[in-house]
Enzyme design. Structure first.
Site, PDB file in Angstrom:
ATOM      1  CG  HIS A 154     -23.566 -26.810   2.485  1.00  0.00           C
ATOM      2  ND1 HIS A 154     -23.943 -26.480   3.777  1.00  0.00           N
ATOM      3  CD2 HIS A 154     -23.315 -25.635   1.844  1.00  0.00           C
ATOM      4  CE1 HIS A 154     -23.907 -25.149   3.910  1.00  0.00           C
ATOM      5  NE2 HIS A 154     -23.538 -24.616   2.758  1.00  0.00           N
ATOM      6  CG  ASP A 195     -27.044 -23.549  -0.093  1.00  0.00           C
ATOM      7  OD1 ASP A 195     -28.192 -23.884  -0.420  1.00  0.00           O
ATOM      8  OD2 ASP A 195     -26.786 -22.497   0.522  1.00  0.00           O
TER       9      ASP A 195
END
Length: 477
Positions: free
Chosen positions: A443, A301
């Protein structure tokens, strides 16, 4: 903190000055329109700046996935404008520290999140201008505020917004603003007089100044500065003929570069080679049968981030692993070349909103705008629109689902890599929790998360796992 990773308004034209009262919209986040709607023949918006044209640009990102402490921040780091980056960092660090103190650890889930997003106002010649929009749900009112940051390449100096106005003209400038604000709906005369009485606080009050495409000046005052917070913010616009005599020499150059942008930005920074963009190309469609073998979907992400995403793509290529990237629109705009590289290598590109707000706190129109604008940027970069979205913070409800045709994707393995910046700990979190058909949350804005990938790929490969995209996993179950 460094991780590489407004509203309907009524225009009142009064001589050469016009004022727009912008009312708060409940969510504190920008309305679906990129710019406030302004009626009347003299309205003008700022020019669009393509951040992908800024050489060496990096976006400073950080976020939290903790439901009791949700925040997401983003601001640019432009080579040559280090003093401006330092000013933004100082302000954002202060906001995050205050938010954590007021909101995090209280156990309350009712307050909103902290969101700091950015937009380029001008990046041309020797002038750089950036707008930061902050929404802080931990305080009173709608929590929205805006600030502009300016860099003067000619003098090699960071300029406060008020630096656009010549010292000797500031009294006349502020008197004109005060005159036009007085008597407007929602403006409290006492607030107004107090706000402008102390000249030492002018810079704090007038911290959002920007030029329009036709050379006028737009001044935004945050809610609560000249009236009660419920009255919202105010925008006063001055046309070019009015404002030009009051501008500083830097202000005139900023005005010119906004009106007539040059072909590039030159802040005198040493020329450094750009990080290589991976050129891995998927040889064919993935034929992994997840009914017959153990599959797992790695998802990343908040990117793309330079150079972290490029490094990650190289790690994945060594193991012929495919992954799903849930990208943030403002980062896609800055680094479309990395998104193209993701798609070219056979990875899936999904939608993670434009600037990472809690979508459940928005109106259906705002949700559609956040996701639609990001999908447009992804399609422009890859030639293909996404079909999946990951709601920031995993916050999704019926309203959000009804506002988009994209399919939501959550996760069952949370590495908490946003909290633990330790590559060994992150790798072990995946290895210990991985199960057949798991969807893993990571991430690619954090160097430590990217550094964890080789170890988890190596270990899980020996355990018989195959790394596939979310859509492939869904399709073959």
């Amino acid at each position: 903190m460094r991780s590489h990773a407004l509203l309907p308004s009524t225009l009142l034209l009064l001589g050469s000055l016009f004022l727009t009262a912008a009312c708060a919209n409940g969510s504190g986040l920008p309305d679906p329109a990129p710019e406030p709607v302004q009626a009347g023949p003299s309205s003008s918006t700022s020019r669009t700046v393509d951040p992908s044209k800024i050489k060496g640009l990096e976006i400073v990102n950080d976020s939290s996935e903790q439901s009791s402490c949700p925040f997401a921040i983003s601001y640019p780091d432009v080579p040559g404008a280090e003093a401006m980056t330092a000013a933004m960092k100082k302000d954002v660090d202060r906001l995050v520290a205050s938010f954590r103190s007021n909101r995090c650890g209280t156990g309350s889930l009712s307050a909103g999140e902290l969101n700091v997003s950015h937009r380029f106002l001008v990046a041309s010649g020797d002038v750089l201008g950036v707008l930061l929009t902050t929404v802080d749900g931990s305080g009173a009112g709608n929590g929205q505020s805006t600030s502009t940051y300016w860099y003067d390449g000619e003098d090699g100096a960071y300029r406060h917004a008020l630096g656009l106005i010549a010292d000797g003209s500031r009294d006349a400038f502020t008197a004109a603003l005060k005159k036009q604000l007085r008597g407007r709906e929602g403006v409290d005369p006492t607030y107004l007089d107090d706000a402008f009485a102390d000249t030492t606080h002018r810079a704090d009050l007038l911290d959002d100044l920007s030029f329009t495409a036709d050379g006028g000046l737009r001044v935004q005052l945050d809610s609560g500065t000249v009236g009660a917070s419920a009255a919202g913010s105010y925008v006063v616009s001055l046309d070019k003929a009015t404002i030009t005599p009051w501008l500083s020499s830097f202000g005139r150059r900023a005005q010119k570069q906004t009106e007539q942008p040059s072909s590039g930005l030159d802040l005198g920074a040493p020329s450094t080679p750009s990080a290589a963009v991976p050129t891995h190309t998927a040889s064919a469609d993935d034929d992994t049968d997840c009914k017959r073998v153990k599959c797992i979907a790695l998802t990343f992400d908040d990117g793309p981030a330079a150079p972290e995403t490029a490094t990650l793509l190289n790690h994945l290529a060594r193991y012929r692993a495919r992954a799903t990237f849930f990208t943030v629109g403002q980062n896609v705009a800055a680094h479309p070349e990395l998104v193209r590289a993701e798609a070219k290598a056979g990875h899936e590109v999904g939608n993670h909103s434009w600037n990472h707000p809690d979508l459940t706190k928005l109106t259906p129109e705002q949700v559609a705008y956040q996701l639609g604008r990001t999908s447009t940027a992804i399609k422009a970069a890859t030639g293909k629109a996404p079909t999946l979205f990951r709601p920031p913070y995993g916050a999704v409800n019926a309203k959000v689902k009804a506002s988009t045709t994209l399919s939501p994707v959550l996760w069952d393995v949370d590495t908490e890599d946003w909290k633990y910046r330790d590559s060994a700990k992150v790798a072990q979190a995946v290895i210990s929790k991985a199960r057949r058909n798991s969807v893993v949350l990571m991430h690619d804005i954090h160097p430590t998360s990217v550094a964890a990938v080789p170890e988890l790929l190596r270990t899980l490969t020996t355990e018989g796992f195959h790394f596939v995209t979310v859509s492939h996993l869904r399709a073959t179950l």
